[in-house]
Design an enzyme around this catalytic site. Structure first.
Site, mmCIF file in Angstrom:
data_model
loop_
_atom_site.group_PDB
_atom_site.id
_atom_site.type_symbol
_atom_site.label_atom_id
_atom_site.label_comp_id
_atom_site.label_asym_id
_atom_site.label_seq_id
_atom_site.Cartn_x
_atom_site.Cartn_y
_atom_site.Cartn_z
ATOM 1 N N SER A 41 -18.952 58.102 -97.189
ATOM 2 C CA SER A 41 -20.263 58.621 -96.800
ATOM 3 C C SER A 41 -20.294 58.959 -95.304
ATOM 4 O O SER A 41 -19.508 59.778 -94.846
ATOM 5 C CB SER A 41 -21.350 57.624 -97.209
ATOM 6 O OG SER A 41 -22.634 58.175 -97.096
ATOM 7 N N ASP B 266 -23.402 64.834 -106.201
ATOM 8 C CA ASP B 266 -23.663 63.767 -105.240
ATOM 9 C C ASP B 266 -25.127 63.849 -104.817
ATOM 10 O O ASP B 266 -25.642 64.924 -104.511
ATOM 11 C CB ASP B 266 -22.747 63.923 -104.023
ATOM 12 C CG ASP B 266 -22.760 62.699 -103.122
ATOM 13 O OD1 ASP B 266 -23.852 62.306 -102.677
ATOM 14 O OD2 ASP B 266 -21.674 62.144 -102.860
ATOM 15 N N HIS C 241 -23.280 58.747 -105.705
ATOM 16 C CA HIS C 241 -22.883 58.945 -104.308
ATOM 17 C C HIS C 241 -21.673 58.074 -104.016
ATOM 18 O O HIS C 241 -21.789 56.863 -103.876
ATOM 19 C CB HIS C 241 -24.036 58.586 -103.375
ATOM 20 C CG HIS C 241 -23.685 58.692 -101.925
ATOM 21 N ND1 HIS C 241 -23.135 59.843 -101.378
ATOM 22 C CD2 HIS C 241 -23.768 57.789 -100.908
ATOM 23 C CE1 HIS C 241 -22.924 59.649 -100.080
ATOM 24 N NE2 HIS C 241 -23.288 58.417 -99.773
#
Length: 518
Positions: free
Chosen positions: A227, A452, A479
């Site tokens: 991320s 996502d 995600h």
């Protein structure tokens, strides 16, 4: 009371949206003689006593004596290496077999506790070749957790108070210049001063990783970023391409978008996930969002927008606010397995019952012990990473975001939006957008989920192209996936790359669960 990941999820995606009017690409930093003492230091790993910053981590670290911790000394300001220093907290999980060396991890956020991420990733990948062949290295980035100085902007009472605003753009807040000044003053006072806050940028963290590489005795870095950790990895690759052995990233931040456009693309992903949740719900009896997915945003707004002015009281007397429901909804969108709970809560909210939503919030808060002061660090790091907005730009940003993700519109109008960092005591050090390509990098691997929910697949494609590396597309919703260890296809490909430096063939795709729930 620990910070709820509900607010954390919103903050990670929404803290101040930026209109970058101009951008420059800094040249790679030079290692001067004044930095030698940092690059040549010897790390001493020992007990992790004193490194935990949450009750959950104290139990976690004490329960596994193989975890070893150390502190890396780095300049507080790389332009003044003879000045003050920062201490970067690190945790090492030894390889289960013959080690190829350290694999440095970054768990995202900004604000995720890196020591915890290393420990939990080691557990999730307990049978993976990755944990057999690498020592996992987690670290709390500048401003985070056990690293010193750490960001501190809010009290436990703030976190427990649903009326406290943590940012002033994507909320129902009508903020003033005094609100932003108060925010900056509190963070400055509680975090060690303006100089400390000014040292909490992602570009500084990328430079810390190069010092870490040398202190770990490595000529080249092996890295995995998750991320927001993809932003750190990309910055490192841009500034130190000659020092990269391997770099795998998952949930990519698009390096080519200006900050404002990146925020808008993220909110488009939120709306897409909300629409998918509504369609999944509509196929079931008694859907809390109603039987028509096309009407779900309106149904949601009718249930939630009134809370902006009149919070709903639960049976225990607590108030359910617009902000708390919005945070909870965004958090649920990250994982399709959470969709049924949130749609049930919305259905009860439409009947005037706040208790279901409050119970879900309680359960999330009870599980949030590993989050630590996530939001404090997220504010501080984003304020150093992103250009400032004028009040007029902030209002336009709120308009753009609510137009893109209308389910989050408070119904209170766009006036009163302000940049949370408007009065920040240090100038930002933005690192984006990037040049189209980075020269001198070895092959890299970008993992990207097609749906996502916060870092769109387009960003994964863009980052893979910028790095000149391979793209592993993962068909599904959610995600990030790599650190969870739950997908054998992803696990095998990432392990083969990190260990053997073999990248997948062009067009390789893995598959996750479809956008449906039981």
């Amino acid at each position: 009371m620990p910070i709820s990941p509900l607010r954390a999820a919103l903050t990670a995606a929404a803290l101040p949206a930026i209109l970058v009017l101009a951008a420059c690409t800094p040249s790679a930093p030079a290692q001067t003689d004044a930095l030698d003492r940092f690059y040549e230091q010897t790390l001493t790993f020992g007990s992790c006593d004193g490194y935990a910053t949450t009750d959950a981590d104290r139990d976690l670290f004490a329960g596994n004596p193989t975890y070893r911790c150390a502190r890396l000394e780095v300049p507080l300001n790389y332009d003044e290496p003879d000045g003050g220093t920062a201490q970067i907290a690190m945790l090492r999980v030894p390889a289960r077999g013959e080690s190829l060396g350290p694999l440095v991890l970054h768990g995202g956020g900004p604000g995720v506790l890196g020591l915890n991420f290393a420990a939990t990733t080691a557990a999730a990948l307990a049978t993976s070749p990755i944990t057999e062949r690498f020592d996992l290295i987690g670290f709390d980035t500048r401003g985070v957790g056990a690293t010193k100085p750490a960001a501190s902007c809010f009290t436990e009472e703030d976190y427990a108070n649903p009326e406290v605003a943590f940012e002033f753009i994507v909320t129902d807040v009508k903020a003033t210049a005094e609100d932003t000044r108060r925010m900056a003053d509190r963070c400055t006072t509680r975090s060690g001063g303006a100089q400390a806050l000014g040292a909490m940028s992602s570009r500084d963290t990328a430079r810390d990783m190069d010092v870490m590489r040398a202190a770990l005795g490595q000529e080249k870095l092996t890295f995995f970023g998750h991320s927001y950790g993809t932003r750190i990895g990309a910055l490192y690759a841009r500034e130190f391409p000659q020092h990269v052995r391997a770099m795998a990233v998952d949930g990519a931040v698009d390096p080519q978008l200006r900050f404002a456009d990146r925020r808008v693309s993220s909110f488009a992903a939120f709306q897409k996930a909300f629409d998918a949740m509504a369609a999944d719900c509509a196929a079931k009896p008694d859907c809390g969002l109603g039987p028509d997915p096309a009407a779900a945003t309106r149904v949601y707004q009718e249930a939630v927008q009134p809370l902006a002015t009149t919070p709903l009281t639960g049976s225990d007397g607590r108030k359910l606010t617009f902000r708390s429901v919005s945070d909870l909804t965004i958090s649920a969108l990250y994982d399709p397995r959470a969709w049924p709970a949130i749609t049930l809560g919305i259905g009860d909210l439409r009947k005037g019952n706040a208790d279901t939503m409050l119970a879900i919030i309680d359960r999330v808060n009870d599980a949030a012990g590993a989050a630590g002061a996530f939001l404090d660090a997220s504010v501080a790091i984003n304020c150093m990473d992103e250009e400032r907005l004028t009040p007029e730009q902030a209002v336009e940003m709120r308009r753009r975001l609510w137009t893109t993700a209308p389910f989050l519109d408070s119904g209170q109008g766009v006036d009163g939006a302000r940049d949370t960092c408007e009065a920040w005591p240090a100038a930002p050090k933005p690192g984006y957008p990037f040049p189209p390509t980075i020269e001198g990098l070895p092959p890299t691997l970008t993992v990207s989920i097609t749906n996502d929910t916060t870092t769109p697949h387009s960003g994964g494609i863009s980052l893979a192209e910028t790095l000149g590396g391979s793209l592993l597309t993962v068909d599904g919703w959610g995600h990030t996936i790599t650190a969870s260890g739950t997908n054998p296809c992803v696990n095998d490909i990432v392990a083969d790359y990190l260990i053997n430096l073999r990248t997948p063939a062009d067009g390789t795709t893995c598959t996750l669960q479809p956008a449906t729930t039981n």
